[in-house]
Design a protein around this motif. Structure first.
Motif, PDB file in Angstrom:
ATOM      1  N   SER A   1       1.071  -1.231  -0.575  1.00 53.01           N
ATOM      2  CA  SER A   1      -0.028  -0.147   0.530  1.00 53.01           C
ATOM      3  C   SER A   1       0.981   1.420   0.248  1.00 53.01           C
ATOM      4  CB  SER A   1      -0.387   0.207   1.099  1.00 53.01           C
ATOM      5  OG  SER A   1      -1.967  -0.847   1.396  1.00 53.01           O
TER       6      SER A   1
ATOM      7  N   ARG B   1      -8.407  -1.864  -5.298  1.00 53.99           N
ATOM      8  CA  ARG B   1      -9.076  -1.829  -4.989  1.00 53.99           C
ATOM      9  C   ARG B   1      -9.145  -3.015  -4.420  1.00 53.99           C
ATOM     10  NH1 ARG B   1     -13.113   1.701  -7.426  1.00 53.99           N
ATOM     11  NH2 ARG B   1     -12.708   3.884  -6.075  1.00 53.99           N
TER      12      ARG B   1
ATOM     13  N   ASN C   1      -5.816  -4.958  -2.177  1.00 53.58           N
ATOM     14  CA  ASN C   1      -6.478  -4.451  -1.814  1.00 53.58           C
ATOM     15  C   ASN C   1      -6.205  -2.837  -1.580  1.00 53.58           C
ATOM     16  OD1 ASN C   1      -8.135  -6.940  -1.134  1.00 53.58           O
ATOM     17  ND2 ASN C   1      -6.237  -8.112  -0.786  1.00 53.58           N
ATOM     18  N   TYR C   2      -6.421  -2.117  -1.777  1.00 54.03           N
ATOM     19  CA  TYR C   2      -6.248  -0.917  -1.368  1.00 54.03           C
ATOM     20  C   TYR C   2      -7.068   0.339  -1.263  1.00 54.03           C
ATOM     21  CZ  TYR C   2      -3.662   3.741  -2.289  1.00 54.03           C
ATOM     22  OH  TYR C   2      -3.052   5.272  -1.114  1.00 54.03           O
ATOM     23  N   ASP C   3      -6.183   0.439  -0.002  1.00 50.87           N
ATOM     24  CA  ASP C   3      -7.588   1.716   1.056  1.00 50.87           C
ATOM     25  C   ASP C   3      -7.530   3.044   0.815  1.00 50.87           C
ATOM     26  OD1 ASP C   3      -6.111   1.186   2.675  1.00 50.87           O
ATOM     27  OD2 ASP C   3      -7.341   0.260   4.150  1.00 50.87           O
TER      28      ASP C   3
ATOM     29  N   GLY D   1     -12.212   3.454   2.792  1.00 48.16           N
ATOM     30  CA  GLY D   1     -11.316   2.724   1.912  1.00 48.16           C
ATOM     31  C   GLY D   1     -11.510   4.000   0.433  1.00 48.16           C
ATOM     32  N   TRP D   2     -10.723   3.613  -0.488  1.00 46.05           N
ATOM     33  CA  TRP D   2      -9.964   4.754  -1.403  1.00 46.05           C
ATOM     34  C   TRP D   2     -10.990   4.983  -1.753  1.00 46.05           C
ATOM     35  CZ3 TRP D   2      -7.382   3.683  -6.591  1.00 46.05           C
ATOM     36  CH2 TRP D   2      -6.726   5.409  -6.543  1.00 46.05           C
TER      37      TRP D   2
END
Length: 805
Positions: A326, A369, A373-375, A382-383
């Motif tokens: 991340s 996402r 699993n990028y937030d 969440g992003w």
């Protein structure tokens, strides 16, 4: 005055005695009464003595307190005179008021001097910390961090104290902040330069980066120093990054992505073949390639450092600081963000490029996402993604929505304009389902594609705008088109239209067929299209995406419902009332229920029901017209009785061939085009209409012999056979149950039960039918005739030529 008191006391004594001595018997308790009075008198005397004592004590205390106050007042006046005398001497004033003003001025001067001394001391401390940090830049970078961190804490403390001090020293706060920032920049540049030297020896960013021994130790030290330098900034960021804020990039990664940024600019900011406005997927794929290439390196070497540094801090649950992957994504995003923001203005007036670009951007966001699993450090929230930054922060949503709507309407027109678009498609659905038109299927495919276009959007209001402005708008347009087809058919079939067309010029528009299979096909196209899209909307309402959209809409609408605030907005500039009108009347309903497509699906359902009614009326009218020739014949009273063989081989009357052929062609077509449920509903109404015609125009209109009755039965059976072939065995007779039971009565043998033979005879049934209603009901039940009333049965029996009367 004394006389009045004695008179009042005597009156009270008299009242008391009158109350206690009302009868002769009360005199016996006189001793007890006197004893009680004496007891009360003693108590009152005791209370009076105590009250007098308390009054004396209070009076004495008051006198003592008054004397003390007087003494203190005299002492205060004496002290005040002494202070005034001294103040006059010290200030060399003529009066005490002048002395007080001069003394206050001196005190204020001393206070200002004290504040100025504090400022100077603080500035000296800032300068000392800065100098100490600069001295250690080269010799001991770790030692240089300590004075910097103290200076940074001092700057933060001053800024936090400002509100309480009513912003008393803005220039001082600004000076300390600028000093801290200047020192931070110097230290950052120094530490980054040292770290870049290590990266050069590592041959970063090569494919196989050697990192072992002393080189690994130097790399780790460089990372640690940069992270320590960034510590105050990270603490300010806290354990939660707000979705609308750009997350911090860790300094070591900021340095390490610089060569990657240069490579990115070389490929995608110049005139290289890779920099094409119509190929945004090139630079999105490049970023994904960088992630795939270097993720393993950072997971191996950086991840342990991050875990060790942040695992016990308030940043331990923030992915962009504790997770190396991340953190790497966060470091790569700025270069991509700059590219995205530079491209958008260039393609804003090129609809195809803009549409394609936003689609690729949403796909990229989704990949980060879901695939990585990028937030964005925002945790559960969440992003929001680069798409959100472009559409919301940079305000490009309106333009993009306009482009998508224009494309969608253009594709919609391309779908419905070709003549073959409204041909029935028999292949795209199950054989047992109602067949839609090509246009209905393609419109549904178009709307599903639109759903996929806006499904990844993080903004509720943007999703709602797409739903209402594009999807429901196209549904409404297609509904209007289908309804116009039905209205045109009704106009073509109306007597007024026939008259108008009869006198119209030869250049008038040619009327489409309304009769036979061609006319029926016009109606079935409307019916099939309406039912297909209605079912699709019901299915969409159960889709997770639309369910979540509906639930959020309900939550927002209910927030305004208690106050009846229908004019309040639930997304963008859309009000509760407007959204409810386009989606469902259940918006904001506390009882629950409802779905996003209630209003639109309801409109298609009403069109379907209306079209089904027109289909039924059309079939009934045409079949009744075809039966007119059959009603004109009258072979029913013929007296010759056919033999048993002839009776079995009776042929259907020739005048019924046309109605049977027409009914067969209609039902054959409908059986292929409609599902079983609407086919049965329509067929049931047609069968009932034929039963009504045959009953009224033939059975109770003509006289019948047994021979005629048997011929009539054979003709009716011909109609039943057609219905059974397409609707199901026994459906024809079941649909004409009243007529079938009437034929049973019509075919009864003449005579009575005394004539021998089996079963009831016409004479006996006739007698019992006309005796009374009860007798008539009994004979009908005995014969198993349940659909006929007594009056219907009597009317049938009267149509036998051998009816006795």
């Amino acid at each position: 005055m004394a006389d009045v008191q004695l008179s009042s006391r005597a009156t009270r004594v008299e009242d008391y005695l009158n109350d206690k001595l009302q009868t002769t018997a009360d005199l016996e308790g006189l001793d007890i009464l006197l004893e009680n009075v004496q007891t009360q008198q003693e108590l009152l005397k005791q209370q009076l003595l105590e009250a007098e004592k308390h009054l004396a004590d209070a009076t004495k205390a008051s006198e003592i307190h008054t004397s003390a106050l007087l003494q203190q007042a005299r002492q205060f006046k004496k002290q005040q005179a002494d202070v005034d005398r001294r103040l006059l001497i010290v200030t060399r004033s003529e009066t005490s008021d002048d002395a007080i003003e001069k003394f206050d001025a001196d005190i204020r001067a001393l206070q200002q001097l004290d504040v100025a001394t504090g400022y100077v001391e603080l500035l000296a401390e800032v300068e000392d910390l800065s100098a100490e940090a600069r001295r250690n830049f080269k010799s001991s970078p770790q030692a240089a961090l300590q004075p910097y961190l103290r200076l940074q804490k001092l700057a933060i403390a001053l800024k936090e104290a400002q509100p309480a001090a009513e912003d008393a020293a803005p220039h001082l706060v600004d000076h300390v902040e600028r000093a801290a920032q200047h020192l931070w920049k110097q230290m950052k540049d120094t530490f980054a330069a040292d770290f870049e030297k290590v990266l050069t020896r590592m041959k970063w960013p090569g494919k196989d980066v050697p990192l072992a021994g002393s080189l690994e130790h130097e790399w780790t030290d460089g990372v640690e120093r940069l992270l320590e330098l960034q510590k105050p900034e990270l603490n300010i960021q806290g354990d939660h990054v707000k979705p609308h804020e750009e997350p911090l990039v860790l300094l070591p990664l900021e340095v390490m992505v610089r060569p990657l940024d240069l490579r990115f600019q070389y490929h995608f900011h110049g005139d290289r073949p890779t920099n094409k406005l119509d190929k945004p997927e090139y630079f999105f794929s490049h970023i994904m390639g960088l992630l795939n290439s270097y993720d393993e390196f950072f997971a191996t070497y950086l991840q342990p450092i991050l875990r060790k540094r942040f695992k016990s801090s308030n940043l331990s649950m923030t992915s962009i600081f504790i997770d190396s992957t991340s953190a790497l994504i966060t470091a790569l995003l700025p270069m991509l963000r700059r590219k995205v923001f530079s491209v958008i203005p260039q393609i804003a007036k090129q609809p195809q490029l803009l549409s394609h670009f936003i689609h690729e951007l949403m796909s990229f966001d989704t990949s980060l996402r879901d695939g990585w699993n990028y937030d964005g450090g925002s945790g559960i929230e969440g992003w929001k993604g680069l798409t959100w930054e472009v559409l919301v922060k940079k305000d490009w949503f309106g333009r993009w929505l306009e482009v998508e709507k224009t494309f969608a309407l253009s594709r919609y027109r391309n779908i419905i304009e070709p003549p073959e678009s409204f041909e029935i498609d028999y292949e795209s659905v199950e054989p047992s389902a109602t067949k839609p038109t090509n246009a209905a299927i393609r419109v549904n495919d178009l709307l599903e594609t639109i759903t996929d276009r806006y499904r990844p959007l993080p903004s509720f209001s943007q999703k709602l705008r797409f739903l209402i402005d594009i999807q429901i708008a196209i549904f409404d347009l297609f509904h209007v088109r289908l309804a116009s087809f039905l209205d045109e058919y009704l106009m073509d079939t109306s007597s007024i239209m026939h008259t108008i067309q009869g006198v119209s010029s030869s250049g008038a528009k040619q009327k489409l067929p309304t009769e036979g299979l061609l006319g029926l096909e016009r109606l079935v196209r409307v019916y099939g299209s309406a039912e297909y899209l209605e079912k699709k909307m019901r299915d969409w309402s159960d889709d997770v995406f639309f369910l979540e959209l509906w639930e959020e809409l309900q939550d927002r609408a209910r927030a305004h419902a208690p106050q009846g605030q229908k004019k309040k907005t639930v997304g963008g500039n859309m009000t509760v009332e407007h959204v409810a009108d386009k989606t469902s009347a259940a918006v904001g309903n506390e009882e629950g229920g409802g779905a996003l497509f209630d209003e639109t699906a309801g409109a298609y359902r009403r069109l379907r029901v209306r079209t089904e009614g027109v289909i039924t009326d059309t079939l009934v009218q045409q079949i009744r017209s075809s039966l007119n020739a059959y009603r004109q014949i009258n072979p029913w009273s013929a007296l010759s009785s056919p033999s048993a063989g002839e009776e079995m081989n009776l042929s259907i009357s020739a005048e019924l061939d046309a109605p049977i052929g027409l009914l067969s062609s209609f039902l054959s077509f409908l059986a292929n085009a409609l599902a079983q449920a609407p086919l049965r509903r329509i067929a049931r109404q047609v069968v009932l209409a034929m039963q009504s015609f045959l009953w009224d125009k033939i059975l109770v209109f003509y006289k019948f012999s047994v021979t005629g009755a048997k011929q009539f039965r054979r003709d009716v059976q011909g109609l039943w056979e057609v219905v059974d072939r397409f609707i199901g065995v026994g459906q024809g007779e079941m649909g004409m149950r009243k007529l079938a039971e009437g034929l049973v009565l019509l075919e009864l043998d003449g005579g009575d039960d005394g004539d021998g033979g089996q079963g009831l005879k016409l004479r006996d049934v006739e007698k019992r039918l006309f005796k009374d209603n009860e007798s008539g009901r009994e004979v009908l039940e005995e014969m198993g005739l349940e659909a006929l009333s007594e009056s219907d049965a009597r009317a049938v029996v009267q149509k036998r030529i051998d009816y006795a009367g």
